[in-house]
Design a protein around this motif. Structure first.
Motif, short mmCIF file in Angstrom:
data_model
loop_
_atom_site.label_atom_id
_atom_site.label_comp_id
_atom_site.label_asym_id
_atom_site.label_seq_id
_atom_site.Cartn_x
_atom_site.Cartn_y
_atom_site.Cartn_z
N THR A 98 25.58 5.71 11.15
CA THR A 98 25.96 5.55 12.56
C THR A 98 27.00 6.61 12.94
N ILE A 99 27.97 6.85 12.05
CA ILE A 99 28.96 7.90 12.31
C ILE A 99 28.27 9.26 12.39
N LYS B 141 34.58 -5.34 11.34
CA LYS B 141 33.30 -6.01 11.56
C LYS B 141 32.68 -6.45 10.24
N GLN B 142 32.83 -5.64 9.21
CA GLN B 142 32.32 -6.01 7.89
C GLN B 142 32.99 -7.29 7.38
N GLN B 143 34.30 -7.40 7.60
CA GLN B 143 35.02 -8.60 7.17
C GLN B 143 34.60 -9.82 7.96
N GLN B 144 34.36 -9.62 9.25
CA GLN B 144 33.98 -10.73 10.12
C GLN B 144 32.57 -11.24 9.84
N GLU B 145 31.68 -10.32 9.43
CA GLU B 145 30.27 -10.69 9.21
C GLU B 145 29.84 -10.28 7.81
N LYS B 146 30.47 -10.89 6.82
CA LYS B 146 30.21 -10.53 5.43
C LYS B 146 28.77 -10.80 5.01
N ASP B 147 28.13 -11.75 5.66
CA ASP B 147 26.76 -12.10 5.28
C ASP B 147 25.71 -11.33 6.07
N ASN B 148 26.16 -10.44 6.96
CA ASN B 148 25.21 -9.66 7.76
C ASN B 148 25.00 -8.31 7.09
N PRO B 149 23.82 -8.07 6.51
CA PRO B 149 23.57 -6.81 5.79
C PRO B 149 23.53 -5.59 6.71
N ASN B 150 23.49 -5.82 8.02
CA ASN B 150 23.42 -4.69 8.94
C ASN B 150 24.76 -3.96 9.09
N PHE B 151 25.83 -4.57 8.59
CA PHE B 151 27.13 -3.92 8.65
C PHE B 151 27.57 -3.51 7.24
N ASN B 152 26.71 -2.74 6.58
CA ASN B 152 27.02 -2.25 5.24
C ASN B 152 27.45 -0.79 5.27
N LYS B 153 27.75 -0.23 4.10
CA LYS B 153 28.25 1.14 4.00
C LYS B 153 27.23 2.16 4.51
N GLU B 154 25.94 1.94 4.19
CA GLU B 154 24.91 2.88 4.61
C GLU B 154 24.79 2.96 6.12
N PHE C 115 15.86 10.43 3.80
CA PHE C 115 17.30 10.29 3.60
C PHE C 115 17.86 9.11 4.39
N VAL C 116 17.46 9.01 5.63
CA VAL C 116 18.03 7.99 6.53
C VAL C 116 17.59 6.59 6.14
N GLN C 117 16.31 6.42 5.82
CA GLN C 117 15.74 5.13 5.42
C GLN C 117 16.06 4.02 6.43
N GLU C 118 15.91 4.38 7.71
CA GLU C 118 16.07 3.42 8.82
C GLU C 118 17.48 2.85 8.94
N HIS C 119 18.48 3.57 8.44
CA HIS C 119 19.87 3.15 8.60
C HIS C 119 20.47 3.85 9.82
N GLY C 120 21.52 3.28 10.36
CA GLY C 120 22.22 3.89 11.50
C GLY C 120 21.64 3.45 12.82
N VAL C 121 22.45 3.55 13.87
CA VAL C 121 22.08 3.02 15.18
C VAL C 121 20.91 3.78 15.81
N VAL C 122 20.76 5.07 15.52
CA VAL C 122 19.70 5.85 16.17
C VAL C 122 18.35 5.64 15.51
N PHE C 123 18.31 5.50 14.18
CA PHE C 123 17.04 5.51 13.46
C PHE C 123 16.55 4.14 13.02
#
Length: 495
Positions: free
Chosen positions: A291-292, A273-286, A109-117
């Motif tokens: 992270t929340i 942060k998403q607006q500031q770094e639009k080209d950074n895929p690490n700040f996406n919805k997933e 489920f997580v697929q390596e998304h979020g700050v912990v995983f």
């Protein structure tokens, strides 16, 4: 006489022996730490106690030493025990052991998304952002400390409403603690009996139980087999999806009234942060959603469980509770709310909270680490991508660091003059680069909530608790106190 069946059986035995010998030779070729001989397909799983992973790992230590290797299926896991080894790996060699290890109960489920995983650049970007946001949150409408103080007032009111009747304290502690994360992430709190809030907390609790139960442990050790077997572990992804949907609904609500010049909460900060770094895929919805979710898991379950342990221990040792009452009366008095500055003047309270965390041992296994490169460690070679378990329970109960590791005793953190004494083996938040990013928040919550409760109430129960009652119960990957009921008796003069 038909000997076909006998020939078949003999052939099967010969093939099994060949497979076993080849497997045995293969795993022994590696210069990994020693450990029990694994079997093909299942590794060492059959040598472990059903549903008691932590106890099994500690028993292996008795035979193979403080560093050893076990196999979950065909995957090797290096286990580290005791303060010296865990410190050497996580503190002295942080880059080598900084990657996140496998968590098969959640990985699909997580697929390596979020700050912990996550690991690598994704983890570094998310961790830096999350830490900065939490640290700077006092620049908004309320500081985090003020939020905790405000919530402690709601907690006292809720406790008083029961008029000294016997209750399960978790029914109040869990929503109280969770409200702090809600106020940070969503910008507001919930009433304790709010239906949506209770549903959210129930989902977290159910997911935690399924992950820690026997089925969840088997999923963790043998994912390639358990993926095809029905059981409670199959509910985890559904529960995670429901949690994610709740969070996404809150994100949608924020987006409808979003003002980048006036961030209200963690979600708004992430959207900026998403607006500031639009080209950074690490700040996406997933990554925002996970992270929340990470913050909720870490910020609700661990602190509320620690407080539950604390209340239970203080009823077992009323002399400790009485001494805390005296210190609170002397330093704070009856008519004001405790604040974090009081902690420096209250060494006994500080020592008791540390001992509650040490003794409660909430996350005994730690979260799994993984080697980020080939590592030479203590004369062994640990290949890149190997899972590593630094057992926090073996650190918090290291008899070289604590005089009576299996006894609840605040003197572990006091010197001969009654002043607070630090101990480097105090690692309930882990250590090194992967140290829990919510440590500061948790410490603040534990102090203000516990001090406020004791300022206003005496803790009692109809049950006469024993040392065995307060001993941690390890449930899979976490520890929890026994279920119990208690009464909060108002102290004379408390506000």
């Amino acid at each position: 006489m038909d000997t076909t069946w006998l020939s078949t059986l003999l052939l099967a035995l010969i093939v099994s022996c060949i497979i076993y010998c080849a497997w045995n030779a293969m795993w022994r070729e590696h210069n990994l730490p020693p450990g029990p001989t694994p079997l093909p397909i299942v590794g060492n799983v059959l040598q472990m106690r059903t549903g008691e992973m932590v106890k099994s790992l500690l028993e292996f230590r008795e035979k193979y030493g403080s560093i050893y290797t076990i196999y979950f299926g065909h995957k090797p896991v290096v286990v580290l025990c005791g303060y010296e080894l865990v410190k050497e790996a996580l503190v002295d060699h942080p880059e080598e052991f900084e990657a996140r290890g496998r968590l098969p109960t959640l990985d699909s489920f997580v697929q390596e998304h979020g700050v912990v995983f996550s690991s690598g650049k994704r983890w570094k970007d998310l961790r830096r952002f999350t830490l900065t946001t939490l640290r700077n949150f006092g620049m908004g409408r309320k500081s985090i400390e003020q939020r905790i103080q405000e919530e402690s007032g709601f907690l006292v009111t809720a406790i008083r409403s029961h008029k000294g009747k016997s209750i399960d304290p978790r029914s109040l502690l869990v929503p109280c603690v969770s409200n702090i994360i809600c106020s940070i992430v969503f910008g507001d709190r919930f009433e304790y009996n709010n239906e949506s809030f209770q549903k959210l907390l129930s989902l977290f609790a159910a997911n935690f139980r399924d992950m820690s139960g026997t089925w969840g442990q088997l999923q963790h050790m043998l994912p390639n087999i358990m993926n095809y077997i029905p059981g409670h572990h199959k509910r985890i992804n559904t529960q995670m999806t429901n949690l994610a949907n709740f969070i996404l609904e809150r994100v949608k609500m924020n987006q409808e009234t979003f003002d980048p010049n006036s961030p209200r909460d963690f979600i708004d900060c992430f959207l900026i942060k998403q607006q500031q770094e639009k080209d950074n895929p690490n700040f996406n919805k997933e990554n925002m959603t996970m992270t929340i979710m990470n913050l909720f898991f870490a910020g609700t379950e661990t602190v509320s469980t620690t407080l539950s342990y604390g209340l239970l221990a203080l009823m077992r040792y009323p002399e400790i509770q009485a001494r805390l009452h005296k210190e609170i009366d002397r330093v704070i008095g009856e008519n004001r709310i405790p604040n974090t500055e009081d902690r420096n003047k209250m060494p006994y309270m500080d020592a008791v909270i540390h001992e509650i965390q040490r003794f409660g041992d909430i996350v005994p296994m730690n979260l799994p680490h993984q080697t980020a490169r080939n590592v030479n460690f203590r004369g062994y070679t640990i290949p890149k991508g190997t899972d590593v378990y630094p057992l926090l329970c073996s650190v918090l109960r290291d008899d070289n660091q604590f005089a009576t590791p299996y006894k609840f005793d605040p003197n572990h953190f006091l010197d001969n003059n009654g002043c607070f004494k630090k101990n480097d083996a105090f690692m309930p938040f882990s250590a090194g680069k992967r140290m829990c990013l919510g440590e500061g928040l948790a410490r603040m919550e534990l102090f203000i909530f516990l001090t406020t409760i004791l300022q206003n109430f005496t803790l009692t129960s109809k049950t006469k608790f024993t040392d065995e009652d307060i001993a941690p119960r390890t449930l899979g990957f976490a520890s929890a106190p026994i279920s119990y009921e208690m009464s909060f008796i108002p102290r004379v003069g408390s506000y």
